[in-house]
Design a protein around this motif. Structure first.
Motif, PDB file in Angstrom:
ATOM      1  N   GLU A   1       0.834  -1.208   0.000  1.00 57.10           N
ATOM      2  CA  GLU A   1       0.000   0.000   0.000  1.00 57.10           C
ATOM      3  C   GLU A   1       0.866   1.254   0.000  1.00 57.10           C
ATOM      4  O   GLU A   1       1.832   1.341   0.763  1.00 57.10           O
ATOM      5  CB  GLU A   1      -0.894  -0.003   1.233  1.00 57.10           C
ATOM      6  CG  GLU A   1      -1.840   1.164   1.335  1.00 57.10           C
ATOM      7  CD  GLU A   1      -2.735   1.079   2.554  1.00 57.10           C
ATOM      8  OE1 GLU A   1      -3.543   2.004   2.760  1.00 57.10           O
ATOM      9  OE2 GLU A   1      -2.638   0.084   3.311  1.00 57.10           O
ATOM     10  N   PRO A   2       0.540   2.257  -0.851  1.00 50.39           N
ATOM     11  CA  PRO A   2       1.311   3.507  -0.853  1.00 50.39           C
ATOM     12  C   PRO A   2       1.263   4.204   0.507  1.00 50.39           C
ATOM     13  O   PRO A   2       0.246   4.182   1.192  1.00 50.39           O
ATOM     14  CB  PRO A   2       0.606   4.360  -1.919  1.00 50.39           C
ATOM     15  CG  PRO A   2      -0.151   3.389  -2.754  1.00 50.39           C
ATOM     16  CD  PRO A   2      -0.548   2.272  -1.851  1.00 50.39           C
ATOM     17  N   HIS A   3       2.379   4.809   0.891  1.00 50.70           N
ATOM     18  CA  HIS A   3       2.434   5.572   2.140  1.00 50.70           C
ATOM     19  C   HIS A   3       3.670   6.456   2.119  1.00 50.70           C
ATOM     20  O   HIS A   3       4.779   5.947   2.006  1.00 50.70           O
ATOM     21  CB  HIS A   3       2.483   4.634   3.352  1.00 50.70           C
ATOM     22  CG  HIS A   3       2.482   5.362   4.662  1.00 50.70           C
ATOM     23  ND1 HIS A   3       3.645   5.708   5.320  1.00 50.70           N
ATOM     24  CD2 HIS A   3       1.469   5.838   5.411  1.00 50.70           C
ATOM     25  CE1 HIS A   3       3.350   6.339   6.436  1.00 50.70           C
ATOM     26  NE2 HIS A   3       2.034   6.429   6.516  1.00 50.70           N
ATOM     27  N   PRO A   4       3.503   7.794   2.219  1.00 52.78           N
ATOM     28  CA  PRO A   4       2.220   8.499   2.234  1.00 52.78           C
ATOM     29  C   PRO A   4       1.512   8.388   0.887  1.00 52.78           C
ATOM     30  O   PRO A   4       2.036   7.767  -0.044  1.00 52.78           O
ATOM     31  CB  PRO A   4       2.616   9.934   2.549  1.00 52.78           C
ATOM     32  CG  PRO A   4       4.009  10.061   2.034  1.00 52.78           C
ATOM     33  CD  PRO A   4       4.648   8.726   2.260  1.00 52.78           C
ATOM     34  N   PHE A   5       0.361   9.015   0.793  1.00 49.34           N
ATOM     35  CA  PHE A   5      -0.515   8.899  -0.368  1.00 49.34           C
ATOM     36  C   PHE A   5       0.257   9.185  -1.659  1.00 49.34           C
ATOM     37  O   PHE A   5       0.903  10.208  -1.801  1.00 49.34           O
ATOM     38  CB  PHE A   5      -1.668   9.893  -0.213  1.00 49.34           C
ATOM     39  CG  PHE A   5      -2.831   9.622  -1.111  1.00 49.34           C
ATOM     40  CD1 PHE A   5      -3.754   8.634  -0.790  1.00 49.34           C
ATOM     41  CD2 PHE A   5      -3.009  10.342  -2.269  1.00 49.34           C
ATOM     42  CE1 PHE A   5      -4.841   8.382  -1.606  1.00 49.34           C
ATOM     43  CE2 PHE A   5      -4.099  10.098  -3.092  1.00 49.34           C
ATOM     44  CZ  PHE A   5      -5.012   9.117  -2.752  1.00 49.34           C
ATOM     45  N   GLY A   6       0.193   8.229  -2.593  1.00 49.67           N
ATOM     46  CA  GLY A   6       0.828   8.418  -3.892  1.00 49.67           C
ATOM     47  C   GLY A   6       2.259   7.953  -3.982  1.00 49.67           C
ATOM     48  O   GLY A   6       2.818   7.899  -5.079  1.00 49.67           O
ATOM     49  N   GLN A   7       2.875   7.598  -2.855  1.00 41.04           N
ATOM     50  CA  GLN A   7       4.276   7.186  -2.873  1.00 41.04           C
ATOM     51  C   GLN A   7       4.399   5.674  -2.824  1.00 41.04           C
ATOM     52  O   GLN A   7       3.794   5.013  -1.978  1.00 41.04           O
ATOM     53  CB  GLN A   7       5.018   7.810  -1.685  1.00 41.04           C
ATOM     54  CG  GLN A   7       5.185   9.316  -1.820  1.00 41.04           C
ATOM     55  CD  GLN A   7       6.053   9.681  -3.012  1.00 41.04           C
ATOM     56  OE1 GLN A   7       7.270   9.604  -2.967  1.00 41.04           O
ATOM     57  NE2 GLN A   7       5.412  10.072  -4.103  1.00 41.04           N
ATOM     58  N   GLY A   8       5.160   5.111  -3.758  1.00 40.46           N
ATOM     59  CA  GLY A   8       5.302   3.667  -3.865  1.00 40.46           C
ATOM     60  C   GLY A   8       6.626   3.178  -3.332  1.00 40.46           C
ATOM     61  O   GLY A   8       7.224   3.774  -2.435  1.00 40.46           O
ATOM     62  N   GLY A   9       7.100   2.093  -3.927  1.00 38.67           N
ATOM     63  CA  GLY A   9       8.361   1.515  -3.489  1.00 38.67           C
ATOM     64  C   GLY A   9       8.632   0.210  -4.197  1.00 38.67           C
ATOM     65  O   GLY A   9       7.927  -0.181  -5.140  1.00 38.67           O
ATOM     66  N   LEU A  10       9.666  -0.483  -3.763  1.00 36.75           N
ATOM     67  CA  LEU A  10      10.055  -1.775  -4.319  1.00 36.75           C
ATOM     68  C   LEU A  10      10.296  -2.731  -3.163  1.00 36.75           C
ATOM     69  O   LEU A  10      11.192  -2.519  -2.343  1.00 36.75           O
ATOM     70  CB  LEU A  10      11.309  -1.640  -5.182  1.00 36.75           C
ATOM     71  CG  LEU A  10      11.822  -2.928  -5.824  1.00 36.75           C
ATOM     72  CD1 LEU A  10      10.783  -3.513  -6.782  1.00 36.75           C
ATOM     73  CD2 LEU A  10      13.140  -2.677  -6.568  1.00 36.75           C
ATOM     74  N   PHE A  11       9.472  -3.782  -3.087  1.00 40.87           N
ATOM     75  CA  PHE A  11       9.548  -4.772  -2.013  1.00 40.87           C
ATOM     76  C   PHE A  11      10.425  -5.915  -2.491  1.00 40.87           C
ATOM     77  O   PHE A  11      10.096  -6.598  -3.471  1.00 40.87           O
ATOM     78  CB  PHE A  11       8.140  -5.260  -1.681  1.00 40.87           C
ATOM     79  CG  PHE A  11       7.990  -5.814  -0.295  1.00 40.87           C
ATOM     80  CD1 PHE A  11       8.494  -5.140   0.803  1.00 40.87           C
ATOM     81  CD2 PHE A  11       7.312  -7.004  -0.079  1.00 40.87           C
ATOM     82  CE1 PHE A  11       8.336  -5.637   2.084  1.00 40.87           C
ATOM     83  CE2 PHE A  11       7.142  -7.521   1.195  1.00 40.87           C
ATOM     84  CZ  PHE A  11       7.659  -6.833   2.283  1.00 40.87           C
ATOM     85  N   LEU A  12      11.548  -6.121  -1.820  1.00 44.42           N
ATOM     86  CA  LEU A  12      12.593  -7.033  -2.276  1.00 44.42           C
ATOM     87  C   LEU A  12      12.788  -8.199  -1.323  1.00 44.42           C
ATOM     88  O   LEU A  12      12.654  -8.056  -0.095  1.00 44.42           O
ATOM     89  CB  LEU A  12      13.921  -6.281  -2.385  1.00 44.42           C
ATOM     90  CG  LEU A  12      14.028  -5.190  -3.448  1.00 44.42           C
ATOM     91  CD1 LEU A  12      15.251  -4.318  -3.169  1.00 44.42           C
ATOM     92  CD2 LEU A  12      14.117  -5.799  -4.849  1.00 44.42           C
TER      93      LEU A  12
END
Length: 234
Positions: free
Chosen positions: A68-79
């Motif tokens: 889930e994005p956090h804060p709003f609109g910010q993503g990431g890469l789960f490795l």
């Protein structure tokens, strides 16, 4: 223009669908090992250097991995904490509408990787180079139109086999072989061979729900994955 309320209602329906279908663990007889323990996200971490964002949330809901994005609109890469070179990977995915995601193969901490695209509407299942210049793939078999096999708003099973220094990669979606490629060379930066498995949560250029979606993917899109398992190849 698509109203925000539509996306909220449809997203809620997808959540209900994911909760009503408990995850099934991979078979213990086919050589696959689960990449989640069913209780928490140990064995995985968020990249702290990738450009999509560094502070999203990851949790398990009845065996389903929710990003889930956090804060709003910010993503990431789960490795994955562990790196892999030659392997067969399988997983189910059920993203929100308007999503932009990807499966990263042989990824660096900064997200340089071979990527299987997950985007709808769009060419889900395409092979890309993320933060890496991809050589023209040499297709061993004809490509299948993803629109003939992909199920929007439902779980889709992805299986990818990757082996070799210059990787030979094969993708199946919902048990249909989509393509098989023999890469002419290893495109990884600095001649690296191998890397982590990554699940992308794309950033968005929009930061408030009132503004609507823009940029790359809708900012409230949640990604769901289950039955994530890997078989290392000799």
């Amino acid at each position: 223009m698509i109203r925000l309320g539509y996306w909220i209602v449809l997203s809620g329906a997808l959540v209900a669908a994911s909760m009503s279908l408990p995850a099934q663990g991979p078979s213990t007889t086919d050589g696959f090992a689960p990449l989640l323990n069913g209780r928490d996200t140990r064995g995985w971490h968020w990249s702290r250097t990738v450009h999509h964002g560094t502070t999203p949330l990851a949790r398990l809901e009845q065996g389903t991995l929710v990003l889930e994005p956090h804060p709003f609109g910010q993503g990431g890469l789960f490795l994955t904490d562990k790196a892999y070179k030659d392997f067969e990977l399988t997983l189910d995915c059920l993203p929100d509408p308007g999503y932009n995601s990807g499966i990263f193969l042989r990824s660096t901490e900064g997200g340089s990787a071979y990527q299987i695209e997950l985007v709808r509407p769009g060419n889900a299942g395409a092979l890309l180079g993320e933060q890496m210049r991809l050589s023209p793939p040499q297709y061993v078999s004809p490509r299948v139109d993803v629109n003939t096999v992909w199920k929007d708003g439902a779980w889709n099973t992805m299986r990818v086999r990757m082996e070799g220094e210059a990787p030979h990669i094969t993708l199946w979606i919902n048990e249909t072989k989509m393509w098989e490629v023999a890469m002419p060379k290893n495109d990884q930066i600095g001649g690296l061979s191998g890397g982590m498995i990554g699940l992308q949560l794309h950033w968005s250029a929009t930061y408030t729900a009132a503004a609507g979606g823009s940029g790359s993917g809708l900012p409230w899109s949640v990604q769901r994955f289950r039955n994530i398992a890997i078989k290392e190849l000799p």
